[in-house]
Design a protein around this motif. Structure first.
Motif, PDB file in Angstrom:
ATOM      1  N   GLN A   1     -16.509  22.578   5.671  1.00  0.00           N
ATOM      2  CA  GLN A   1     -17.586  21.855   4.982  1.00  0.00           C
ATOM      3  C   GLN A   1     -18.929  22.168   5.638  1.00  0.00           C
ATOM      4  O   GLN A   1     -19.146  21.799   6.792  1.00  0.00           O
TER       5      GLN A   1
ATOM      6  N   SER B   1     -24.005  19.777   7.429  1.00  0.00           N
ATOM      7  CA  SER B   1     -24.948  19.429   8.497  1.00  0.00           C
ATOM      8  C   SER B   1     -25.741  20.637   9.000  1.00  0.00           C
ATOM      9  O   SER B   1     -25.255  21.769   9.004  1.00  0.00           O
TER      10      SER B   1
ATOM     11  N   SER C   1     -27.329  12.744   9.528  1.00  0.00           N
ATOM     12  CA  SER C   1     -27.269  11.502   8.748  1.00  0.00           C
ATOM     13  C   SER C   1     -28.088  11.644   7.471  1.00  0.00           C
ATOM     14  O   SER C   1     -27.705  11.141   6.413  1.00  0.00           O
TER      15      SER C   1
ATOM     16  N   TRP D   1     -22.101  22.099  13.649  1.00  0.00           N
ATOM     17  CA  TRP D   1     -20.974  21.168  13.823  1.00  0.00           C
ATOM     18  C   TRP D   1     -19.914  21.361  12.733  1.00  0.00           C
ATOM     19  O   TRP D   1     -19.388  20.378  12.213  1.00  0.00           O
TER      20      TRP D   1
ATOM     21  N   THR E   1     -16.485  21.875  11.318  1.00  0.00           N
ATOM     22  CA  THR E   1     -15.071  21.810  11.711  1.00  0.00           C
ATOM     23  C   THR E   1     -14.288  22.949  11.053  1.00  0.00           C
ATOM     24  O   THR E   1     -14.447  23.207   9.854  1.00  0.00           O
TER      25      THR E   1
ATOM     26  N   THR F   1     -22.153   8.398  10.943  1.00  0.00           N
ATOM     27  CA  THR F   1     -22.071   7.583  12.159  1.00  0.00           C
ATOM     28  C   THR F   1     -21.811   6.105  11.809  1.00  0.00           C
ATOM     29  O   THR F   1     -22.050   5.675  10.678  1.00  0.00           O
TER      30      THR F   1
ATOM     31  N   GLU G   1     -23.540   3.623  12.740  1.00  0.00           N
ATOM     32  CA  GLU G   1     -24.800   2.953  12.372  1.00  0.00           C
ATOM     33  C   GLU G   1     -25.076   3.162  10.885  1.00  0.00           C
ATOM     34  O   GLU G   1     -25.445   2.230  10.163  1.00  0.00           O
TER      35      GLU G   1
HETATM   36  C1  LIG Z   1     -16.492  16.379  15.792  1.00  0.00           C
HETATM   37  C2  LIG Z   1     -17.480  16.543  14.679  1.00  0.00           C
HETATM   38  C3  LIG Z   1     -17.120  17.266  13.557  1.00  0.00           C
HETATM   39  C4  LIG Z   1     -18.046  17.469  12.531  1.00  0.00           C
HETATM   40  N1  LIG Z   1     -17.688  18.236  11.449  1.00  0.00           N
HETATM   41  C5  LIG Z   1     -18.606  18.486  10.486  1.00  0.00           C
HETATM   42  C6  LIG Z   1     -18.273  19.362   9.390  1.00  0.00           C
HETATM   43  O1  LIG Z   1     -17.146  19.869   9.282  1.00  0.00           O
HETATM   44  N2  LIG Z   1     -19.225  19.624   8.471  1.00  0.00           N
HETATM   45  C7  LIG Z   1     -20.476  19.063   8.531  1.00  0.00           C
HETATM   46  O2  LIG Z   1     -21.286  19.326   7.641  1.00  0.00           O
HETATM   47  N3  LIG Z   1     -20.832  18.240   9.559  1.00  0.00           N
HETATM   48  C8  LIG Z   1     -19.921  17.947  10.529  1.00  0.00           C
HETATM   49  N4  LIG Z   1     -20.254  17.114  11.591  1.00  0.00           N
HETATM   50  C9  LIG Z   1     -21.610  16.603  11.668  1.00  0.00           C
HETATM   51  C10 LIG Z   1     -21.693  15.104  11.388  1.00  0.00           C
HETATM   52  O3  LIG Z   1     -21.591  14.846  10.002  1.00  0.00           O
HETATM   53  C11 LIG Z   1     -23.049  14.627  11.940  1.00  0.00           C
HETATM   54  O4  LIG Z   1     -22.983  14.794  13.352  1.00  0.00           O
HETATM   55  C12 LIG Z   1     -23.317  13.183  11.618  1.00  0.00           C
HETATM   56  O5  LIG Z   1     -23.531  13.016  10.239  1.00  0.00           O
HETATM   57  C13 LIG Z   1     -24.545  12.670  12.394  1.00  0.00           C
HETATM   58  O6  LIG Z   1     -25.623  13.529  12.243  1.00  0.00           O
HETATM   59  P1  LIG Z   1     -26.426  14.072  13.536  1.00  0.00           P
HETATM   60  O7  LIG Z   1     -25.430  14.566  14.521  1.00  0.00           O
HETATM   61  O8  LIG Z   1     -27.469  15.011  13.054  1.00  0.00           O
HETATM   62  O9  LIG Z   1     -27.105  12.793  14.149  1.00  0.00           O
HETATM   63  P2  LIG Z   1     -28.453  12.105  13.629  1.00  0.00           P
HETATM   64  O10 LIG Z   1     -28.389  11.943  12.142  1.00  0.00           O
HETATM   65  O11 LIG Z   1     -29.603  12.833  14.199  1.00  0.00           O
HETATM   66  O12 LIG Z   1     -28.312  10.684  14.276  1.00  0.00           O
HETATM   67  C14 LIG Z   1     -28.656  10.448  15.669  1.00  0.00           C
HETATM   68  C15 LIG Z   1     -28.490   8.954  15.947  1.00  0.00           C
HETATM   69  O13 LIG Z   1     -29.388   8.209  15.104  1.00  0.00           O
HETATM   70  C16 LIG Z   1     -28.680   7.242  14.346  1.00  0.00           C
HETATM   71  N5  LIG Z   1     -29.268   7.129  12.998  1.00  0.00           N
HETATM   72  C17 LIG Z   1     -29.621   8.149  12.175  1.00  0.00           C
HETATM   73  N6  LIG Z   1     -30.100   7.663  11.014  1.00  0.00           N
HETATM   74  C18 LIG Z   1     -30.037   6.305  11.117  1.00  0.00           C
HETATM   75  C19 LIG Z   1     -30.404   5.228  10.252  1.00  0.00           C
HETATM   76  N7  LIG Z   1     -30.904   5.461   9.039  1.00  0.00           N
HETATM   77  N8  LIG Z   1     -30.201   3.971  10.679  1.00  0.00           N
HETATM   78  C20 LIG Z   1     -29.684   3.707  11.919  1.00  0.00           C
HETATM   79  N9  LIG Z   1     -29.340   4.690  12.802  1.00  0.00           N
HETATM   80  C21 LIG Z   1     -29.504   5.972  12.397  1.00  0.00           C
HETATM   81  C22 LIG Z   1     -27.261   7.788  14.249  1.00  0.00           C
HETATM   82  O14 LIG Z   1     -26.342   6.746  14.022  1.00  0.00           O
HETATM   83  C23 LIG Z   1     -27.081   8.448  15.601  1.00  0.00           C
HETATM   84  O15 LIG Z   1     -26.712   7.483  16.560  1.00  0.00           O
HETATM   85  C24 LIG Z   1     -19.352  16.894  12.614  1.00  0.00           C
HETATM   86  C25 LIG Z   1     -19.696  16.147  13.747  1.00  0.00           C
HETATM   87  C26 LIG Z   1     -18.791  15.965  14.769  1.00  0.00           C
HETATM   88  C27 LIG Z   1     -19.195  15.165  15.973  1.00  0.00           C
END
Ligand SMILES: Cc1cc2nc3c(=O)[nH]c(=O)nc-3n(C[C@H](O)[C@H](O)[C@H](O)COP(=O)(O)OP(=O)(O)OC[C@H]3O[C@@H](n4cnc5c(N)ncnc54)[C@H](O)[C@@H]3O)c2cc1C
Length: 405
Positions: free
Chosen positions: A129, A132, A138, A162, A164, A390, A392
Motif C-alpha cells: 500500500q 504515506s 495522518s 513506511w 509494509t 495513529t 490520536e
Molecule cells: C509499522 C508501520 C507500517 C506502516 N505501513 C504502511 C504502509 O504499508 N503503507 C502506508 O502508506 N503507510 C504505512 N505506514 C505509515 C502510517 O500510516 C503512518 O505512520 C501514520 O498514518 C502516521 O503518519 P506519520 O508517521 O506521518 O505521523 P504524523 O501524521 O506526522 O503524526 C505525528 C504525530 O502527530 C499526531 N497527529 C497528527 N495529526 C493529528 C491530529 N489531527 N490530531 C491529533 N494528533 C495528530 C499523530 O498522532 C502522531 O502522534 C506504516 C507505519 C508503520 C509504523
C-alpha cells in the motif's frame, strides 16, 4: 470466548478444525514445535496455505461469489478466523485480500478484476500500500507524488515511506496526484496500480526497532504506468482509499494476535518463578492478566459487531472500527509490557527471528531465543498505535462521528 451456538455454525467450526488438523501438518510438518513458533514466514508459506484454504473457498470467503467468495456469514467468518489463529496457521496476506481486493471488485474495470482478483485469491501476487509520504501520514491529502499523463501512460514521480512488504510485493496500489497536459493539477487524489518491477521503482529497506525488515521507502522515478491501471475516476481516489482504511483498522487491530499474545504471556507466568513461586501465583501478575482477559473478551464481541456492520462504499461511517483499533492496539502494547516484566533480566536482549535451520534444539538456548523474540515483539508493538492511523487520529474520528464534536 465461545460465541458459537447455532448447530449449523457448530458444524462449520468442526469442519474447519478437521481441515486444519489434517492439512496444516501436511504442508508444515514443523507446526506446533518451538521452531515453528520462532520462524518467520515467507511468500512460499503464505502461497501454499492460501491455496489450501482456497480449495475450500476459505481464502476469500467474504468476497462476491463471482470472484471466489462463498457468501459467508459474519459469525462463520469470525469462526474461521478464530480457528486459523488458534492453530497458529500462517497469516494470509491481508494487504492483498482485505485492502486492495475489495477496491478492485467494487470499483475496478472488468479487465482489472479479471487480471488481478484471481491472482490475489490464490496468493500469486502480493501487494503493498503506497499512501504515506514524508509529509503525508495522518494527513494523506498533503501527498506530493505525481502521475503525469503522457499519451496512453502515466509517468509517476514521488517518494513513498513506511511501506509494509514493499521488498517482496509484486504490485503497489498508490495514491497519487494526476496531472493532465494543459490542465491544472488535480486537487483530489487518484488511485493507481503500479508494477513493483517497473523501471524507475526502487525499494530501500528501513529496519524497525526490532531489527527486522517490515517496511521500506519506495522511490518512484519516472515510472511509466499504463493508463488502464487507474482505478475508478481521477481525483476520486480518496473514496476508494477510505474503504481500505476502514478495513485496515480492523486488520491492524489484531484481536486474534492479542489473544495469542495473552496465551503466550500466561505460559510465561506459569513457567517463570520468583523465588520458589510461579509468577502466576503472584497477585499482581494475576490481576493484570485477568484484567486483560476481560478486556479482550469484550473486544472479541466488538470485533463480531464490526464484522456484522455494513461495509462497502455506501456504508455509513462508524465508530466501531476506530474504537476496536485504539483499544486492541493499546491492549496489545500492555500485554507485551506484562511479558517484559515477567522476563525480568531475560528481556534485556532483543533478537529478530533466526532462520529455521539455525535454531538450536537445546531447551535452554531455545528459551533464551524465545525471550529475545518476545522482547523484539514488545519493541515492534510500539508501532501498533501508529500504523493504519495513529490512536490520536482514531480518537479524533470517534469524537467527530460518535460524539459530534
Ligand atoms: C509499522 C508501520 C507500517 C506502516 N505501513 C504502511 C504502509 O504499508 N503503507 C502506508 O502508506 N503507510 C504505512 N505506514 C505509515 C502510517 O500510516 C503512518 O505512520 C501514520 O498514518 C502516521 O503518519 P506519520 O508517521 O506521518 O505521523 P504524523 O501524521 O506526522 O503524526 C505525528 C504525530 O502527530 C499526531 N497527529 C497528527 N495529526 C493529528 C491530529 N489531527 N490530531 C491529533 N494528533 C495528530 C499523530 O498522532 C502522531 O502522534 C506504516 C507505519 C508503520 C509504523
Amino acid at each position: 470466548m465461545d460465541l458459537v451456538h447455532d448447530p449449523g455454525d457448530v458444524q462449520f467450526q468442526l469442519e474447519v478444525r478437521e481441515f486444519i488438523r489434517k492439512t496444516l501438518p501436511e504442508l508444515f510438518p514443523e507446526i506446533g514445535t518451538p521452531q515453528w513458533e520462532l520462524r518467520s514466514l515467507d511468500r512460499t508459506d503464505v502461497h501454499a496455505w492460501t491455496r489450501a484454504l482456497d480449495s475450500r473457498g476459505w481464502a476469500v470467503p467474504h468476497w462476491p461469489v463471482e470472484w471466489g467468495g462463498i457468501g459467508i456469514s459474519a459469525v462463520r467468518r469470525y469462526i474461521l478466523l478464530e480457528e486459523l489463529s488458534a492453530a497458529s496457521s500462517p497469516s494470509l496476506d491481508s494487504i492483498s485480500i482485505d485492502f486492495v481486493g475489495p477496491v478492485l471488485y467494487t470499483f475496478g474495470t472488468p479487465q482489472q478484476k479479471r487480471r488481478y482478483l484471481p491472482r490475489i485469491r490464490t496468493a500469486e501476487d502480493f501487494w503493498c500500500q503506497g499512501f504515506s509520504e514524508a509529509s503525508a501520514g495522518s494527513d494523506v491529502m498533503q501527498l506530493r507524488t505525481t502521475a503525469t499523463r503522457q499519451g496512453d501512460h502515466f509517468v509517476v514521480n514521488g517518494h513513498k515511506l513506511w511501506i509494509t512488504n514493499a521488498h517482496f510485493a509484486d504490485m503497489m496500489f498508490a495514491l497519487v496526484r494526476v496531472e493532465m497536459p494543459g490542465q491544472r493539477r488535480q486537487q483530489g487524489l487518484s488511485f493507481l496500480l503500479i508494477d513493483m518491477r517497473a523501471k524507475g521503482v526502487s525499494v530501500r529497506p528501513i529496519l524497525t526497532i526490532d531489527g527486522l525488515h517490515h517496511i521500506s521507502e519506495v522511490v518512484l522515478d519516472g515510472v511509466r504506468v499504463p493508463g488502464e491501471n487507474l482505478v475508478g475516476e481521477p481525483g476520486k481516489g480518496w473514496i476508494y482509499a477510505r474503504m481500505i482504511l476502514a478495513n485496515e483498522r480492523n486488520v491492524i487491530a489484531g484481536v486474534r494476535s492479542a489473544r495469542r499474545q495473552l496465551e503466550q504471556v500466561r505460559d510465561l507466568l506459569q513457567t517463570r518463578r520468583e523465588g520458589s513461586a510461579r509468577l502466576l501465583e503472584n497477585d499482581g501478575y494475576r490481576n493484570r492478566l485477568a484484567q486483560m482477559e476481560i478486556e479482550l473478551d469484550a473486544l472479541e464481541v466488538l470485533e463480531l459487531r464490526v464484522l456484522h456492520a455494513p461495509s462497502g462504499p455506501d456504508a455509513p461511517p462508524s465508530v466501531l472500527g476506530p474504537i476496536l483499533k485504539v483499544r486492541t492496539c493499546e491492549l496489545r502494547q500492555r500485554i507485551s509490557e506484562l511479558a517484559i516484566d515477567a522476563l525480568g533480566d531475560g528481556g534485556l536482549e532483543a533478537q529478530p527471528y533466526p532462520e529455521l535451520e539455525q535454531l538450536p534444539t537445546d531447551p535452554v538456548e531455545l528459551a533464551h531465543l524465545r525471550a529475545c523474540a518476545i522482547t523484539a515483539g514488545y519493541l515492534f508493538q510500539r508501532s501498533a498505535t501508529i500504523a493504519g492511523g495513529t490512536s490520536e487520529v482514531q480518537r479524533n474520528i470517534i469524537a467527530a462521528i460518535g460524539l459530534g464534536l
